[in-house]
Design a protein around this motif. Structure first.
Motif, PDB file in Angstrom:
ATOM      1  N   GLY A  93       0.782  -1.232   0.000  1.00 10.21           N
ATOM      2  CA  GLY A  93       0.000   0.000   0.000  1.00 10.21           C
ATOM      3  C   GLY A  93       0.811   1.278   0.000  1.00 10.21           C
ATOM      4  O   GLY A  93       0.240   2.365   0.034  1.00 10.21           O
ATOM      5  N   VAL A  94       2.121   1.199  -0.045  1.00  9.48           N
ATOM      6  CA  VAL A  94       2.950   2.399  -0.037  1.00  9.48           C
ATOM      7  C   VAL A  94       2.764   3.150  -1.359  1.00  9.48           C
ATOM      8  O   VAL A  94       2.638   2.550  -2.419  1.00  9.48           O
ATOM      9  CB  VAL A  94       4.439   2.039   0.216  1.00  9.48           C
ATOM     10  CG1 VAL A  94       5.041   1.298  -0.953  1.00  9.48           C
ATOM     11  CG2 VAL A  94       5.255   3.265   0.514  1.00  9.48           C
ATOM     12  N   ALA A  95       2.693   4.477  -1.273  1.00 10.94           N
ATOM     13  CA  ALA A  95       2.527   5.315  -2.462  1.00 10.94           C
ATOM     14  C   ALA A  95       3.895   5.816  -2.915  1.00 10.94           C
ATOM     15  O   ALA A  95       4.597   6.471  -2.150  1.00 10.94           O
ATOM     16  CB  ALA A  95       1.611   6.481  -2.158  1.00 10.94           C
ATOM     17  N   ILE A  96       4.269   5.471  -4.144  1.00 12.25           N
ATOM     18  CA  ILE A  96       5.540   5.893  -4.716  1.00 12.25           C
ATOM     19  C   ILE A  96       5.286   6.372  -6.140  1.00 12.25           C
ATOM     20  O   ILE A  96       4.245   6.062  -6.723  1.00 12.25           O
ATOM     21  CB  ILE A  96       6.585   4.759  -4.692  1.00 12.25           C
ATOM     22  CG1 ILE A  96       6.061   3.519  -5.420  1.00 12.25           C
ATOM     23  CG2 ILE A  96       6.981   4.408  -3.274  1.00 12.25           C
ATOM     24  CD1 ILE A  96       7.065   2.404  -5.539  1.00 12.25           C
ATOM     25  N   PRO A  97       6.219   7.123  -6.716  1.00 14.89           N
ATOM     26  CA  PRO A  97       5.993   7.641  -8.075  1.00 14.89           C
ATOM     27  C   PRO A  97       5.818   6.556  -9.136  1.00 14.89           C
ATOM     28  O   PRO A  97       4.986   6.681 -10.017  1.00 14.89           O
ATOM     29  CB  PRO A  97       7.243   8.469  -8.362  1.00 14.89           C
ATOM     30  CG  PRO A  97       7.782   8.808  -7.030  1.00 14.89           C
ATOM     31  CD  PRO A  97       7.417   7.676  -6.119  1.00 14.89           C
ATOM     32  N   THR A  98       6.597   5.487  -9.062  1.00 11.05           N
ATOM     33  CA  THR A  98       6.453   4.414 -10.051  1.00 11.05           C
ATOM     34  C   THR A  98       6.502   3.064  -9.354  1.00 11.05           C
ATOM     35  O   THR A  98       7.285   2.855  -8.428  1.00 11.05           O
ATOM     36  CB  THR A  98       7.575   4.447 -11.107  1.00 11.05           C
ATOM     37  OG1 THR A  98       8.834   4.391 -10.450  1.00 11.05           O
ATOM     38  CG2 THR A  98       7.488   5.688 -11.969  1.00 11.05           C
ATOM     39  N   VAL A  99       5.661   2.160  -9.804  1.00  7.57           N
ATOM     40  CA  VAL A  99       5.678   0.779  -9.314  1.00  7.57           C
ATOM     41  C   VAL A  99       6.069  -0.119 -10.480  1.00  7.57           C
ATOM     42  O   VAL A  99       5.940   0.253 -11.637  1.00  7.57           O
ATOM     43  CB  VAL A  99       4.312   0.348  -8.748  1.00  7.57           C
ATOM     44  CG1 VAL A  99       4.004   1.079  -7.465  1.00  7.57           C
ATOM     45  CG2 VAL A  99       3.203   0.533  -9.748  1.00  7.57           C
ATOM     46  N   CYS A 100       6.553  -1.305 -10.169  1.00 10.07           N
ATOM     47  CA  CYS A 100       6.948  -2.239 -11.208  1.00 10.07           C
ATOM     48  C   CYS A 100       5.733  -3.067 -11.608  1.00 10.07           C
ATOM     49  O   CYS A 100       5.100  -3.688 -10.752  1.00 10.07           O
ATOM     50  CB  CYS A 100       8.058  -3.132 -10.693  1.00 10.07           C
ATOM     51  SG  CYS A 100       8.814  -4.098 -11.995  1.00 10.07           S
ATOM     52  N   PRO A 101       5.372  -3.090 -12.882  1.00 10.91           N
ATOM     53  CA  PRO A 101       4.188  -3.841 -13.308  1.00 10.91           C
ATOM     54  C   PRO A 101       4.439  -5.352 -13.331  1.00 10.91           C
ATOM     55  O   PRO A 101       5.462  -5.814 -13.806  1.00 10.91           O
ATOM     56  CB  PRO A 101       3.918  -3.319 -14.714  1.00 10.91           C
ATOM     57  CG  PRO A 101       5.235  -2.819 -15.197  1.00 10.91           C
ATOM     58  CD  PRO A 101       5.990  -2.363 -13.983  1.00 10.91           C
ATOM     59  N   PRO A 109       3.930   0.059   5.878  1.00  9.16           N
ATOM     60  CA  PRO A 109       4.233   1.328   6.546  1.00  9.16           C
ATOM     61  C   PRO A 109       3.296   1.576   7.727  1.00  9.16           C
ATOM     62  O   PRO A 109       2.101   1.296   7.652  1.00  9.16           O
ATOM     63  CB  PRO A 109       4.014   2.373   5.457  1.00  9.16           C
ATOM     64  CG  PRO A 109       4.028   1.630   4.177  1.00  9.16           C
ATOM     65  CD  PRO A 109       3.578   0.247   4.471  1.00  9.16           C
ATOM     66  N   SER A 110       3.860   2.089   8.820  1.00  7.15           N
ATOM     67  CA  SER A 110       3.088   2.390  10.011  1.00  7.15           C
ATOM     68  C   SER A 110       3.563   3.733  10.570  1.00  7.15           C
ATOM     69  O   SER A 110       4.760   3.982  10.649  1.00  7.15           O
ATOM     70  CB  SER A 110       3.280   1.286  11.054  1.00  7.15           C
ATOM     71  OG  SER A 110       2.724   1.648  12.280  1.00  7.15           O
ATOM     72  N   PHE A 111       2.624   4.587  10.974  1.00  7.81           N
ATOM     73  CA  PHE A 111       3.005   5.885  11.522  1.00  7.81           C
ATOM     74  C   PHE A 111       3.643   5.754  12.897  1.00  7.81           C
ATOM     75  O   PHE A 111       4.535   6.513  13.244  1.00  7.81           O
ATOM     76  CB  PHE A 111       1.790   6.815  11.609  1.00  7.81           C
ATOM     77  CG  PHE A 111       1.336   7.308  10.277  1.00  7.81           C
ATOM     78  CD1 PHE A 111       2.120   8.169   9.534  1.00  7.81           C
ATOM     79  CD2 PHE A 111       0.128   6.909   9.754  1.00  7.81           C
ATOM     80  CE1 PHE A 111       1.712   8.616   8.296  1.00  7.81           C
ATOM     81  CE2 PHE A 111      -0.294   7.348   8.518  1.00  7.81           C
ATOM     82  CZ  PHE A 111       0.498   8.215   7.797  1.00  7.81           C
TER      83      PHE A 111
END
Length: 116
Positions: free
Chosen positions: A8-16, A80-82
């Motif tokens: 669920g991490v948001a990044i500019p590009t993910v690997c398809p 990821p956890s806050f």
């Protein structure tokens, strides 16, 4: 921005990664694309290598990536956890998805357009 389909991490590009999803078999008979971040892709590659070396049978259930009911392998994913930075969670992934993830890992530099 894109979200990884495992952690669920948001990044500019993910690997398809192309997976066959029975939910969409009529609409997309060739498979659907899922996006994995570099960390999840690496963990899936490690799980695939371990499963092929040890010939592990795994457990039966529903794949967290494609939704197929099959024999599954455990993949430890960093969520990821806050409060803690990240938490380790075990995801269950079928061998077909792990195989596709392994192929995507081998070609990730071309797929993401990185040049070294």
């Amino acid at each position: 921005m894109a979200d990884c389909d495992l952690c669920g991490v948001a990044i500019p590009t993910v690997c398809p990664v192309k997976v066959f999803s029975p939910k969409f078999e009529n609409s997309y008979p060739e498979g659907v694309w899922k996006g994995l971040c570099g960390g999840c892709l690496e963990k899936a590659k490690q799980a695939y290598d371990e499963a092929t070396e040890s010939k592990a049978a795994g457990t039966f259930g529903k794949c967290d990536l494609c939704g197929t009911k099959a024999q599954l392998q455990d993949v430890e994913v960093d969520i990821p956890s806050f409060s803690k930075g990240y938490e380790i969670e075990r995801k269950k992934i079928c061998m077909k998805c792990l195989e596709q993830s392994s192929e995507a890992y081998e070609n990730k530099d071309e797929l993401l357009g990185e040049h070294h």
